[in-house]
Design a protein around this motif. Structure first.
Motif, PDB file in Angstrom:
ATOM      1  N   SER A  49       0.885  -1.135  -0.101  1.00 40.24           N
ATOM      2  CA  SER A  49       0.007  -0.051  -0.089  1.00 40.24           C
ATOM      3  C   SER A  49       1.068   1.365  -0.011  1.00 40.24           C
ATOM      4  CB  SER A  49      -0.830  -0.046   1.290  1.00 40.24           C
ATOM      5  OG  SER A  49      -1.751   1.339   1.485  1.00 40.24           O
ATOM      6  N   TYR A  50       1.921   1.088   0.749  1.00 39.44           N
ATOM      7  CA  TYR A  50       2.746   2.405   1.037  1.00 39.44           C
ATOM      8  C   TYR A  50       3.501   2.752  -0.288  1.00 39.44           C
ATOM      9  CZ  TYR A  50       6.471   5.347   2.455  1.00 39.44           C
ATOM     10  OH  TYR A  50       7.670   6.497   2.747  1.00 39.44           O
ATOM     11  N   GLU A  51       4.173   1.649  -0.772  1.00 41.42           N
ATOM     12  CA  GLU A  51       4.863   1.746  -1.881  1.00 41.42           C
ATOM     13  C   GLU A  51       4.247   2.225  -3.281  1.00 41.42           C
ATOM     14  OE1 GLU A  51       7.371  -1.694  -2.225  1.00 41.42           O
ATOM     15  OE2 GLU A  51       8.638  -1.205  -0.540  1.00 41.42           O
ATOM     16  N   GLU A  52       3.070   1.679  -3.420  1.00 43.82           N
ATOM     17  CA  GLU A  52       2.132   2.009  -4.689  1.00 43.82           C
ATOM     18  C   GLU A  52       1.372   3.279  -4.562  1.00 43.82           C
ATOM     19  OE1 GLU A  52      -1.378  -0.249  -7.234  1.00 43.82           O
ATOM     20  OE2 GLU A  52      -0.807  -0.981  -5.174  1.00 43.82           O
ATOM     21  N   PHE A  53       0.982   3.771  -3.187  1.00 50.39           N
ATOM     22  CA  PHE A  53       0.401   5.111  -3.077  1.00 50.39           C
ATOM     23  C   PHE A  53       1.342   5.998  -2.068  1.00 50.39           C
ATOM     24  CE2 PHE A  53      -2.901   1.760  -4.163  1.00 50.39           C
ATOM     25  CZ  PHE A  53      -3.166   2.421  -5.350  1.00 50.39           C
ATOM     26  N   ASN A  54       2.434   6.003  -2.307  1.00 53.31           N
ATOM     27  CA  ASN A  54       3.138   6.718  -1.410  1.00 53.31           C
ATOM     28  C   ASN A  54       2.682   8.383  -1.084  1.00 53.31           C
ATOM     29  OD1 ASN A  54       5.547   8.263  -0.308  1.00 53.31           O
ATOM     30  ND2 ASN A  54       6.781   6.529  -0.631  1.00 53.31           N
ATOM     31  N   ALA A  55       2.700   9.064  -2.138  1.00 57.49           N
ATOM     32  CA  ALA A  55       2.370  10.324  -1.894  1.00 57.49           C
ATOM     33  C   ALA A  55       0.859  10.460  -1.470  1.00 57.49           C
ATOM     34  CB  ALA A  55       2.482  11.333  -3.150  1.00 57.49           C
ATOM     35  N   GLU A  56      -0.131   9.803  -1.743  1.00 61.57           N
ATOM     36  CA  GLU A  56      -1.433   9.733  -1.470  1.00 61.57           C
ATOM     37  C   GLU A  56      -1.501   9.202   0.087  1.00 61.57           C
ATOM     38  OE1 GLU A  56      -5.621   7.773  -1.652  1.00 61.57           O
ATOM     39  OE2 GLU A  56      -3.829   6.788  -2.196  1.00 61.57           O
ATOM     40  N   TYR A  57      -0.766   8.283   0.332  1.00 58.71           N
ATOM     41  CA  TYR A  57      -0.765   7.759   1.757  1.00 58.71           C
ATOM     42  C   TYR A  57      -0.210   8.746   2.756  1.00 58.71           C
ATOM     43  CZ  TYR A  57       0.034   4.232   5.579  1.00 58.71           C
ATOM     44  OH  TYR A  57       0.055   3.535   6.628  1.00 58.71           O
ATOM     45  N   ARG A  58       0.815   9.557   2.217  1.00 59.92           N
ATOM     46  CA  ARG A  58       1.458  10.494   3.150  1.00 59.92           C
ATOM     47  C   ARG A  58       0.192  11.618   3.418  1.00 59.92           C
ATOM     48  NH1 ARG A  58       6.957  10.999   3.776  1.00 59.92           N
ATOM     49  NH2 ARG A  58       8.207   9.127   2.791  1.00 59.92           N
ATOM     50  N   TRP A  59      -0.425  11.846   2.293  1.00 57.51           N
ATOM     51  CA  TRP A  59      -1.386  13.075   2.466  1.00 57.51           C
ATOM     52  C   TRP A  59      -2.670  12.645   3.474  1.00 57.51           C
ATOM     53  CZ3 TRP A  59      -6.617  12.901   0.663  1.00 57.51           C
ATOM     54  CH2 TRP A  59      -7.223  14.261   0.900  1.00 57.51           C
ATOM     55  N   ARG A  60      -2.893  11.336   3.247  1.00 51.83           N
ATOM     56  CA  ARG A  60      -3.900  10.759   4.045  1.00 51.83           C
ATOM     57  C   ARG A  60      -3.721  10.807   5.408  1.00 51.83           C
ATOM     58  NH1 ARG A  60      -5.331   5.744   3.234  1.00 51.83           N
ATOM     59  NH2 ARG A  60      -3.853   5.422   2.028  1.00 51.83           N
ATOM     60  N   MET A  61      -2.459  10.141   5.866  1.00 54.95           N
ATOM     61  CA  MET A  61      -1.954  10.061   7.246  1.00 54.95           C
ATOM     62  C   MET A  61      -1.776  11.418   7.718  1.00 54.95           C
ATOM     63  SD  MET A  61      -2.056   6.826   7.903  1.00 54.95           S
ATOM     64  CE  MET A  61      -3.617   7.074   6.730  1.00 54.95           C
ATOM     65  N   GLU A  62      -1.234  12.430   7.223  1.00 53.91           N
ATOM     66  CA  GLU A  62      -1.138  13.834   7.831  1.00 53.91           C
ATOM     67  C   GLU A  62      -2.449  14.262   8.141  1.00 53.91           C
ATOM     68  OE1 GLU A  62       0.625  17.044   9.496  1.00 53.91           O
ATOM     69  OE2 GLU A  62       1.340  15.067   8.797  1.00 53.91           O
ATOM     70  N   LEU A  63      -3.538  14.090   7.350  1.00 53.85           N
ATOM     71  CA  LEU A  63      -4.973  14.490   7.688  1.00 53.85           C
ATOM     72  C   LEU A  63      -5.309  13.841   8.914  1.00 53.85           C
ATOM     73  CD1 LEU A  63      -6.675  15.075   4.466  1.00 53.85           C
ATOM     74  CD2 LEU A  63      -6.092  16.643   6.142  1.00 53.85           C
ATOM     75  N   VAL A  64      -5.105  12.407   9.013  1.00 54.84           N
ATOM     76  CA  VAL A  64      -5.493  11.616  10.104  1.00 54.84           C
ATOM     77  C   VAL A  64      -4.905  12.037  11.403  1.00 54.84           C
ATOM     78  CG1 VAL A  64      -5.298   9.461  11.230  1.00 54.84           C
ATOM     79  CG2 VAL A  64      -6.034   9.493   8.973  1.00 54.84           C
ATOM     80  N   ARG A  65      -3.681  12.753  11.493  1.00 52.65           N
ATOM     81  CA  ARG A  65      -3.053  13.143  12.532  1.00 52.65           C
ATOM     82  C   ARG A  65      -3.604  14.481  13.131  1.00 52.65           C
ATOM     83  NH1 ARG A  65       1.836  15.811  13.896  1.00 52.65           N
ATOM     84  NH2 ARG A  65       1.934  16.873  12.039  1.00 52.65           N
ATOM     85  N   GLN A  66      -4.169  15.346  12.045  1.00 53.06           N
ATOM     86  CA  GLN A  66      -4.686  16.505  12.327  1.00 53.06           C
ATOM     87  C   GLN A  66      -6.054  16.441  12.693  1.00 53.06           C
ATOM     88  OE1 GLN A  66      -3.660  18.961   9.052  1.00 53.06           O
ATOM     89  NE2 GLN A  66      -1.528  18.748   9.003  1.00 53.06           N
TER      90      GLN A  66
END
Length: 220
Positions: free
Chosen positions: A115-132
């Protein structure tokens, strides 16, 4: 920088649509359009200021169409692919003689890395929103509860009746909870570091300290 996620890019579209009929392709494109519109608006206005009505207008669909594809705004952000069922299938494919935690670690690790390797940029975006965003964290916890049920059932089915279901459930819950804490730690440090490697470190900690055992039986 483009806000399109990998699943929305022209290069990714043919792969995502491979093997789908016309009706399914139309549904997939609608979902992608809604997600792309949501991300553009959230990037421009912020999560709380973005409404379903605005997302629908930007995607050129009705609000009722948005709700037909997504239960709420949180689900639009937290991709709806059911990773729990993917993990369960990977778990069932592991060698039958592997201890439950070893098999679970291998299955979840493979799922997370893909999941991380295939959707790296999107995963980062989503996880930052989850944190906030508290609402996204709550939605993620709800998804984790479902994952615990699905993965525990797969482990129980795989292990048979010789393993205690409660112990297996505790192990699954501890593993998923540990991975969630890794994501928070990663976000607290500006998403620096190799996230899959951090996941692997967390899984090592859990594997060394959490090994379910076969309950003792009283001789007949």
């Amino acid at each position: 920088m483009s806000s399109a996620t990998p699943e929305e890019t022209p290069a990714a579209a043919p792969a995502a649509e491979a093997g789908l009929g016309l009706r399914e392709r139309k549904k997939l494109r609608t979902r992608q359009a809604i997600r792309a519109a949501a991300r553009r608006l959230i990037d421009a206005r912020g999560y709380d200021a973005t409404t379903i009505e605005q997302i629908a207008a930007a995607a050129e669909v009705s609000p009722s169409t948005v709700f037909r594809y997504f239960r709420n705004k949180e689900q639009i952000v937290l991709r709806d692919e059911d990773y729990a069922f993917t993990g369960a299938e990977l778990l069932r494919a592991r060698p039958a003689d592997e201890p439950p935690l070893v098999a679970l670690r291998a299955a979840v690790s493979a799922m997370v890395r893909a999941s991380y390797e295939e959707f790296n940029a999107e995963y980062r975006w989503r996880m930052e929103l989850v944190r906030q965003v508290p609402a996204l964290r709550a939605q993620m916890h709800e998804g984790q509860d479902k994952a615990v049920e699905v993965l525990t059932a797969a482990l129980t089915e795989r292990a048979g009746h010789g393993k205690d279901r409660l112990e297996l459930r505790v192990v699954v819950g501890a593993l998923l909870g540990g991975l969630h804490q890794v994501v928070l730690e990663w976000g607290d440090h500006d998403q620096k570091g190799d996230l899959p490697e951090m996941f692997d470190r967390a899984l090592t900690v859990l594997e060394e300290g959490l090994t379910p055992h076969t309950p003792h039986t009283t001789p007949g």
